[in-house]
Write a protein that holds these residues in place. Structure first.
Motif, PDB file in Angstrom:
ATOM      1  N   LEU A 389     -19.561  27.043  31.282  1.00  0.00           N
ATOM      2  CA  LEU A 389     -20.004  26.044  32.252  1.00  0.00           C
ATOM      3  C   LEU A 389     -20.478  26.689  33.541  1.00  0.00           C
ATOM      4  O   LEU A 389     -21.394  26.175  34.192  1.00  0.00           O
ATOM      5  N   ASP A 390     -19.858  27.812  33.936  1.00  0.00           N
ATOM      6  CA  ASP A 390     -20.329  28.512  35.138  1.00  0.00           C
ATOM      7  C   ASP A 390     -21.775  28.956  34.973  1.00  0.00           C
ATOM      8  O   ASP A 390     -22.586  28.845  35.916  1.00  0.00           O
ATOM      9  N   LYS A 391     -22.128  29.450  33.804  1.00  0.00           N
ATOM     10  CA  LYS A 391     -23.509  29.864  33.560  1.00  0.00           C
ATOM     11  C   LYS A 391     -24.456  28.662  33.562  1.00  0.00           C
ATOM     12  O   LYS A 391     -25.557  28.729  34.109  1.00  0.00           O
ATOM     13  N   ARG A 392     -24.009  27.562  32.958  1.00  0.00           N
ATOM     14  CA  ARG A 392     -24.859  26.375  32.916  1.00  0.00           C
ATOM     15  C   ARG A 392     -25.054  25.792  34.317  1.00  0.00           C
ATOM     16  O   ARG A 392     -26.158  25.375  34.683  1.00  0.00           O
ATOM     17  N   TYR A 393     -23.983  25.762  35.110  1.00  0.00           N
ATOM     18  CA  TYR A 393     -24.101  25.256  36.477  1.00  0.00           C
ATOM     19  C   TYR A 393     -24.947  26.192  37.345  1.00  0.00           C
ATOM     20  O   TYR A 393     -25.653  25.737  38.248  1.00  0.00           O
ATOM     21  N   GLU A 394     -24.859  27.494  37.069  1.00  0.00           N
ATOM     22  CA  GLU A 394     -25.704  28.434  37.817  1.00  0.00           C
ATOM     23  C   GLU A 394     -27.185  28.196  37.497  1.00  0.00           C
ATOM     24  O   GLU A 394     -28.037  28.267  38.394  1.00  0.00           O
ATOM     25  N   ILE A 395     -27.494  27.914  36.237  1.00  0.00           N
ATOM     26  CA  ILE A 395     -28.880  27.593  35.883  1.00  0.00           C
ATOM     27  C   ILE A 395     -29.343  26.343  36.621  1.00  0.00           C
ATOM     28  O   ILE A 395     -30.479  26.279  37.124  1.00  0.00           O
ATOM     29  N   HIS A 396     -28.470  25.352  36.720  1.00  0.00           N
ATOM     30  CA  HIS A 396     -28.833  24.127  37.451  1.00  0.00           C
ATOM     31  C   HIS A 396     -29.053  24.418  38.931  1.00  0.00           C
ATOM     32  O   HIS A 396     -30.001  23.916  39.546  1.00  0.00           O
ATOM     33  N   ARG A 397     -28.180  25.254  39.522  1.00  0.00           N
ATOM     34  CA  ARG A 397     -28.347  25.612  40.938  1.00  0.00           C
ATOM     35  C   ARG A 397     -29.623  26.422  41.161  1.00  0.00           C
ATOM     36  O   ARG A 397     -30.285  26.272  42.191  1.00  0.00           O
TER      37      ARG A 397
END
Length: 515
Positions: A389-397
């Motif tokens: 999820l950290d990677k997915r949220y980083e992509i969103h950011r």
């Protein structure tokens, strides 16, 4: 004034672009040196790099050109002549302000259309270089990783660097254990346009392999086999090897997208992240056994049970008029029903404070171990999902930052103009010397603020919108202050007043010591 500003702007832009291109050459020299690439391919790569460099060159160009133009005007007392004629600073800057607004619109179009296309070209070209040139897949002096193996060579020579010298190969098992070492004095890379494999032909070498033993006593001896070979052929799989360098296979990175696609992908990524979190939360709750839904009550069965209980109670109930009485020795009469209902030697049972106390001692150990294993498995799942999820949220950011960065770049040109123009009028110095130093210092502040804000935004330490606008928000108050000072024909600060203030403070201190 406009023609002078345009001359300074274009000349500064060309000079700075050449400087940044040479700096980029040094950054990417390892990607091209010694890999047999044509000069045309290298030239195309740096041509595609120019739009991306505009993000750095354009702000510095605006600052430098504005300082040069207005510094020269102030140094030659042209501003004094304009003020004497009744022309204010704002009126003299009107044509340049209109030009900067137009430049901001062009910059936004550039950032929205041209830069994403160039980023896509650059990324795919770098990705395809190793696949087109077989020798480029193996670097000299370091281990190059492939699927299931690592290769190191001391020297590459010959046509397209196809011949190798002093080859060392480490082959790995599916469990990623280094089990085989192959050493050869020479090697040759053979490729074919019809195949996606590179054939590596080794000559005059040794093969060392670890032997797998079942008994632990034999494993402690670390047995291995050593064999000598004259010619050893092996295939190295490099998918899509013979493709065009400019073939575009990847286009899903945030810097390759325009505004409309960024907004669309941001919504889809946010929806997917929310769906994944909800599904994982429900899975964890069910695994914990918490909040298990209760089965609905059967109202018909409940009513039947209540009727049966009422019938049993009515049959066991004694009428008050037919109550038998018992006379005690003291002559006191009491009801026989009350005697029957009175508990004899009754003890109130309190519920246990802990559920574990309901089990026997040998069962308690099993229950505790099962609970620990369950919690450990759940925590492992949570840690693994957290990294995903950290990677997915980083992509969103990253998408949010890239979207607002396009608007911030366009507006920064206007803001930096209002920083450089009044600053040039204040310092009253033209030429390349002092204006260049001041422009570089301001640009470094602007650039490093942007770099730090970008890194913090990607990691989630600050909001991506704040990170994209931080440099512009810092420069905006400075531009307002300098414009006010230049309009009032004042310097950045009055050092005389500061010196007088320090003198007054020291004089008061001396008087207090004498008293």
């Amino acid at each position: 004034m406009l023609s002078r500003f345009l001359y300074n702007f274009l000349s500064s832009f060309v000079i700075l672009m050449f400087i940044f291109i040479f700096q980029t050459i040094w950054l990417f020299i390892d990607d091209f040196a010694g890999k047999g690439l044509d000069i045309g391919i290298i030239g195309k790569f740096f041509f595609y790099m120019m739009p991306s460099l505009t993000e750095k060159v354009l702000p510095l160009t605006v600052i430098l050109a504005s300082i040069l133009t207005f510094g020269t005007l102030a140094e030659n007392y042209e501003f004094a002549a304009m003020k004497a004629s009744g022309i204010s600073l704002q009126r003299s800057m009107l044509s340049l302000i209109i030009f900067m607004v137009v430049l901001g619109g062009v910059t936004f179009y550039f950032a929205n259309s041209v830069i994403p296309a160039s980023e896509q070209k650059i990324y795919n070209m770098r990705r395809n270089i190793a696949k087109v040139k077989p020798a480029a897949a193996i670097e000299k002096g370091v281990f190059s990783d492939f699927e299931g193996m690592s290769i190191k060579v001391d020297e590459k020579y010959g046509e397209k660097d196809r011949f190798l010298k002093n080859v060392i190969i480490h082959q790995k098992t599916p469990a990623n254990v280094n089990s085989t070492v192959i050493k050869a004095k020479t090697g040759e890379l053979i490729s074919s346009e019809d195949s996606e494999l590179i054939q590596l032909v080794l000559r005059d070498g040794h093969d060392y392999r670890d032997m797998d033993k079942k008994k632990s006593t034999e494993k402690r001896k670390y047995p291995f086999t050593n064999s000598y070979f004259e010619i050893y052929r092996m295939n190295i799989e490099i998918p899509e090897m013979e493709q065009d360098l400019e073939e575009e296979n990847v286009s899903n990175r945030e810097k390759m997208k325009n505004v409309s696609r960024l907004i669309k992908d941001m919504d889809s990524i946010e929806t997917d992240n929310r769906r994944i979190v909800q599904a994982f939360s429900k899975n964890i709750v069910y695994r914990m056994g918490a909040f298990i839904p209760l089965t609905p009550k059967d109202t018909a069965a409940t009513e039947k049970m209540n009727l049966l209980r009422e019938k049993e109670a009515s049959s066991n109930t004694v009428s008050k008029n037919a109550v038998d009485t018992v006379e005690t020795k003291e002559g006191v009469k009491i009801d026989s029903l009350s005697i029957a209902d009175t508990p004899i030697n009754s003890e109130e049972k309190t519920p246990p404070k802990e559920i574990i106390s309901l089990f026997k001692d040998w069962q308690k150990v099993q229950v505790m171990n099962a609970a620990k294993n369950s919690v450990s498995n759940i925590m492992t799942s949570i840690e693994g999902k957290k990294q995903e999820l950290d990677k997915r949220y980083e992509i969103h950011r990253r998408h949010i930052f890239s979207l607002h960065e396009k608007y911030a770049l366009a507006l920064s040109c206007i803001i930096l103009f209002f920083v450089g123009a009044p600053l040039g009028a204040i310092i009253r110095k033209g030429g390349i010397g002092l204006p260049m130093v001041v422009a570089i210092l301001l640009f470094l502040v602007y650039y490093f603020l942007g770099v730090f804000a970008e890194n913090y935004s990607y990691k989630g330490n600050i909001h991506p919108i704040i990170g994209a606008w931080l440099s512009s928000m810092v420069m905006l108050p400075l531009g307002i202050y300098l414009t006010r000072q230049a309009t009032a024909d004042q310097g950045m600060m009055n050092f005389g007043n500061v010196i007088d203030l320090v003198k007054r403070l020291f004089s008061k201190k001396d008087k207090t010591e004498e008293e």
